[in-house]
Design an enzyme around this catalytic site. Structure first.
Site, short mmCIF file in Angstrom:
data_model
loop_
_atom_site.label_atom_id
_atom_site.label_comp_id
_atom_site.label_asym_id
_atom_site.label_seq_id
_atom_site.Cartn_x
_atom_site.Cartn_y
_atom_site.Cartn_z
N GLU A 155 0.81 -1.36 -0.05
CA GLU A 155 -0.11 0.09 -0.02
C GLU A 155 0.81 1.18 -0.15
OE1 GLU A 155 -2.88 -0.10 3.00
OE2 GLU A 155 -3.33 -2.08 2.57
N PHE A 249 13.48 -3.50 5.58
CA PHE A 249 12.85 -3.95 6.61
C PHE A 249 13.63 -4.44 7.73
CE2 PHE A 249 8.66 -4.70 4.99
CZ PHE A 249 8.82 -4.30 3.78
N CYS A 260 -1.94 -7.52 5.58
CA CYS A 260 -1.18 -8.85 4.92
C CYS A 260 -0.21 -9.31 6.15
CB CYS A 260 -0.40 -8.17 4.04
SG CYS A 260 -1.34 -7.90 2.46
C1 UDX Z 1 2.91 -5.90 2.69
C2 UDX Z 1 4.11 -6.62 1.60
O1 UDX Z 1 5.30 -5.63 1.61
C3 UDX Z 1 3.59 -6.75 0.38
O2 UDX Z 1 4.42 -7.52 -0.60
C4 UDX Z 1 2.27 -7.74 0.56
O3 UDX Z 1 1.84 -8.28 -0.62
C5 UDX Z 1 1.28 -7.07 1.39
O4 UDX Z 1 1.79 -6.59 2.54
P1 UDX Z 1 2.22 -3.48 3.09
O5 UDX Z 1 1.13 -4.22 4.17
O6 UDX Z 1 1.29 -2.76 2.22
O7 UDX Z 1 2.79 -4.49 2.06
O8 UDX Z 1 3.50 -2.82 3.77
P2 UDX Z 1 4.78 -2.95 3.96
O9 UDX Z 1 5.46 -1.58 3.67
O10 UDX Z 1 5.26 -4.07 3.49
O11 UDX Z 1 4.80 -2.73 5.85
C6 UDX Z 1 4.16 -3.59 6.49
C7 UDX Z 1 4.10 -3.25 8.01
O12 UDX Z 1 5.57 -3.21 8.45
C8 UDX Z 1 4.12 -1.57 8.26
O13 UDX Z 1 3.19 -1.43 9.52
C9 UDX Z 1 5.24 -1.05 8.56
O14 UDX Z 1 5.24 0.25 9.38
C10 UDX Z 1 6.00 -2.40 9.25
N1 UDX Z 1 7.45 -2.17 9.04
C11 UDX Z 1 8.10 -2.41 7.66
C12 UDX Z 1 8.39 -1.97 9.88
O15 UDX Z 1 7.85 -1.96 11.24
N2 UDX Z 1 9.67 -2.05 9.92
C13 UDX Z 1 10.11 -2.36 8.80
O16 UDX Z 1 11.44 -2.10 8.56
C14 UDX Z 1 9.38 -2.10 7.60
#
Ligand code: UDX
Length: 450
Positions: A155, A249, A260
Site C-alpha cells: 500500500e 525491513f 497482510c
Molecule cells: C505488505 C508486503 O510488503 C507486500 O508485498 C504484500 O503483498 C502486502 O503486505 P504492506 O502491508 O502494504 O505490504 O506494507 P509494508 O510496507 O510491507 O509494511 C508492513 C508493516 O511493517 C507496516 O506496518 C510497517 O510500518 C512495518 N514495517 C515495515 C516495520 O515496522 N519495519 C520495517 O522495517 C518495515
C-alpha cells in the site's frame, strides 16, 4: 491487447485492473458492492492510493477500463479472469475463503469461452485446487485452467510495485496456461518463476512471513539494545551493508500492521498447526510484534507513573505512511491499552482520522494538526512515520506540551537533538536510561542523564 476481468475491487484488484488497462488491455473490474462500483464509475475511489485515481480516470476515459456488478458481462468476454477478493482472518486465525468460493461459483456460471482463472488473493495452500473443483462442479462444460499469481503490492506504492515487480510468480498444473499469463506480464520485463500451484501459493506466505520475521528480529534486537545502551538504528545500518543481509525491513518500531503481515503470518501458523506442526518461529514473530505495542505503555509508565488521568498525544493512526488504512494499525492497539490505563487521548493523522474513529475510545480528541494534538499532553507518541512529523518545530511543540515527553515509536528523531531541545526522549532500541521511578510523577531529566 487482451480481454481481462478482475473480480474484487479492493487495493489489489483495483490496482491490478487499472495497471493492466494502462498497459493497453481492455479490463472490466467487477465487485458485488454496488456503491463501490457506482463511485468508481464517477471517478471516486473506495481507497486512497497515491496516483491511482488519476490512472483510473485516464483509462476509463480512454475506454480501456470499465466497472460493473454484472459478472456475465465481465467474465463472459474475458480470456483472463483475475480473482482478487479479500481473504479475512477466520475465527481460528485461518484465512476465511467465503469470498473466493463465491467468486469461483460466479465465474463458473458466467464463463462462455475458454478462460484462464488467475488467483491473486492470498489463499491457503491448496486453494488453487479448490477453485478448480468448484468451477468444474458448478459448470462441468467450462473450459478453463487455474493459475496462482500471488501479489506483492505494498500500500502506498502499489502502482510502482505492479509496474516494476521484483518477480512474477506463476503456479499451475497447466504449463501452457502459465506461459500465457507470463506473456500478459511481458511488458513489465520482470523475472518470471513458473512452478506448481501449491509452491506459488507458499511463496507468497513465506515471503510475507520472512519480512515480518525481519521486523520482529530487529525489534527483539532493539529491546536488547535498550538494555545494553546500543543504538539499533546504527546496528541495522551496520548489518544491512552486508550484502547477504540487506537493509530493507530492518526498521525497529512499534511493529508491523496492515492487511497482510498480521493475517498472513497467522494463517501460515494455522496451516502448519492443523497439519500437526508447531511453527515456533512464526509464533515468536507474532508475540514480539504484540510486545512492541505494549512497550510504549511500559515506557510511559516508567516516565509518568500512573497513566490514569494523563493526556497522551498520538501522532499517526494509519498502519504506515502514505495510506489511510488502519487495519491492524499499531495506533489502535496502543490507544486501546492507554485507554484501559485511564489515559485521555488526543490524536492526529493526515489521512485516516475518519477510518480510525470507530475503533478509538469514545472520548478521544481529534486534533487538526500535530501541535494541536500535543497541546497540554503529558507525553507524545509518534506511531506512524508520516513525513510531516519529521520536521516539527521543536520549540513550538515543547511550548504547547504539558510535559516534554516524547516516545518515538518509529525512530524518526535524533535522540541527541531531542534531548538538547529539552525533551525526555525515548526511541525504540536507542538506549534506555536506567533510573529509579519517580512516584510523584515525572522522572527528572537530570536523573536520566539528559
Ligand atoms: C505488505 C508486503 O510488503 C507486500 O508485498 C504484500 O503483498 C502486502 O503486505 P504492506 O502491508 O502494504 O505490504 O506494507 P509494508 O510496507 O510491507 O509494511 C508492513 C508493516 O511493517 C507496516 O506496518 C510497517 O510500518 C512495518 N514495517 C515495515 C516495520 O515496522 N519495519 C520495517 O522495517 C518495515
Amino acid at each position: 491487447m487482451k480481454q481481462i476481468s478482475v473480480i474484487g475491487l479492493g487495493y489489489v484488484g483495483l490496482t491490478t485492473a487499472t495497471c493492466f488497462a494502462d498497459l493497453g488491455n481492455t479490463v472490466v473490474g467487477v465487485d458485488i458492492d454496488e456503491r463501490k462500483v457506482s463511485g468508481l464509475l464517477q471517478g471516486k475511489l473506495p481507497i486512497y492510493e497515491p496516483g491511482l485515481e488519476e490512472m483510473v480516470r485516464r483509462n476509463v476515459a480512454a475506454g480501456r477500463l470499465q466497472f460493473t456488478t454484472d459478472f456475465d458481462r465481465a467474465v463472459g468476454q474475458s480470456e483472463f479472469v483475475f480473482i482478487a477478493v479479500g481473504t479475512p482472518s477466520g475465527a481460528d486465525g485461518e484465512a476465511d475463503l467465503r469470498y473466493v468460493r463465491a467468486a469461483a461459483e460466479q465465474i463458473a456460471h458466467s464463463l462462455k469461452g475458454p478462460a484462464i482463472i488467475i488467483n491473486k488473493s492470498t489463499v491457503p495452500i491448496g486453494t488453487g485446487d479448490l477453485v478448480t473443483t468448484i468451477i468444474r462442479r458448478t459448470n462441468p462444460h467450462a473450459q478453463f485452467a487455474v493459475v496462482s499469481n500471488p501479489e506483492f503490492l505494498r500500500e502506498g506504492s502499489a502502482i510502482a510495485d505492479f509496474m516494476n515487480p521484483d518477480r512474477v510468480v506463476l503456479g499451475a498444473e497447466d504449463h501452457e496456461a502459465a506461459q500465457r499469463v507470463a506473456e500478459l506480464h511481458k511488458p513489465l520485463a520482470a523475472p518470471v518463476i513458473i512452478t506448481d500451484t501449491r509452491t506459488a501459493e507458499m511463496i507468497k506466505y513465506a515471503s510475507n512471513a520472512f519480512l515480518a520475521t525481519r521486523i520482529s528480529f530487529i525489534n527483539e534486537i532493539a529491546v536488547i539494545c535498550d538494555e545494553l545502551g546500543a543504538d539499533v538504528k546504527e546496528v541495522a545500518r551496520g548489518m544491512g551493508l552486508d550484502k547477504r543481509i540487506g537493509s530493507a525491513f530492518l526498521d525497529a518500531g512499534v511493529g508491523y500492521g496492515g492487511s497482510c503481515f498480521p493475517k498472513d503470518v497467522q494463517a501460515l501458523a494455522h496451516m502448519a498447526a492443523i497439519h500437526g506442526r508447531h511453527p515456533q518461529l512464526l509464533h515468536a514473530v507474532m508475540e514480539i510484534n504484540r510486545s512492541q505495542r505494549r512497550l510504549v505503555v511500559l515506557r510511559l509508565r516508567d516516565i509518568l507513573g500512573t497513566l490514569d488521568g494523563k493526556t497522551i498525544a498520538l501522532l499517526g493512526l494509519s498502519f504506515k505512511p502514505q495510506t489511510d488504512d488502519t487495519r491492524e494499525a499499531p495506533a489502535l492497539e496502543i490507544a486501546h491499552l492507554l485507554h484501559l490505563e485511564g489515559a485521555k487521548l488526543r490524536v492526529f493523522d493526515p489521512l485516516s482520522m475518519d477510518l480510525a474513529r470507530p475503533h478509538l475510545p469514545p472520548d478521544t480528541v481529534y486534533a487538526h494538526d500535530p501541535y494541536d494534538a500535543a497541546t497540554g499532553a503529558d507525553a507524545l507518541v509518534v506511531v506512524t512515520e508520516w513525513n510531516e512529523f519529521k520536521q516539527l518545530d521543536l520549540h513550538q511543540l515543547k511550548a504547547v506540551m504539558g510535559r516534554p515527553v516524547i516516545i518515538d515509536g518509529r525512530n524518526i528523531y535524533d535522540p541527541r537533538e531531542m534531548r538538547r531541545e529539552g525533551f525526555i526522549y525515548y526511541g525504540i532500541g536507542r538506549g534506555r536510561p536506567r533510573v529509579p521511578h519517580d512516584p510523584n510523577g515525572l522522572v527528572a531529566a537530570g536523573a536520566l542523564g539528559l
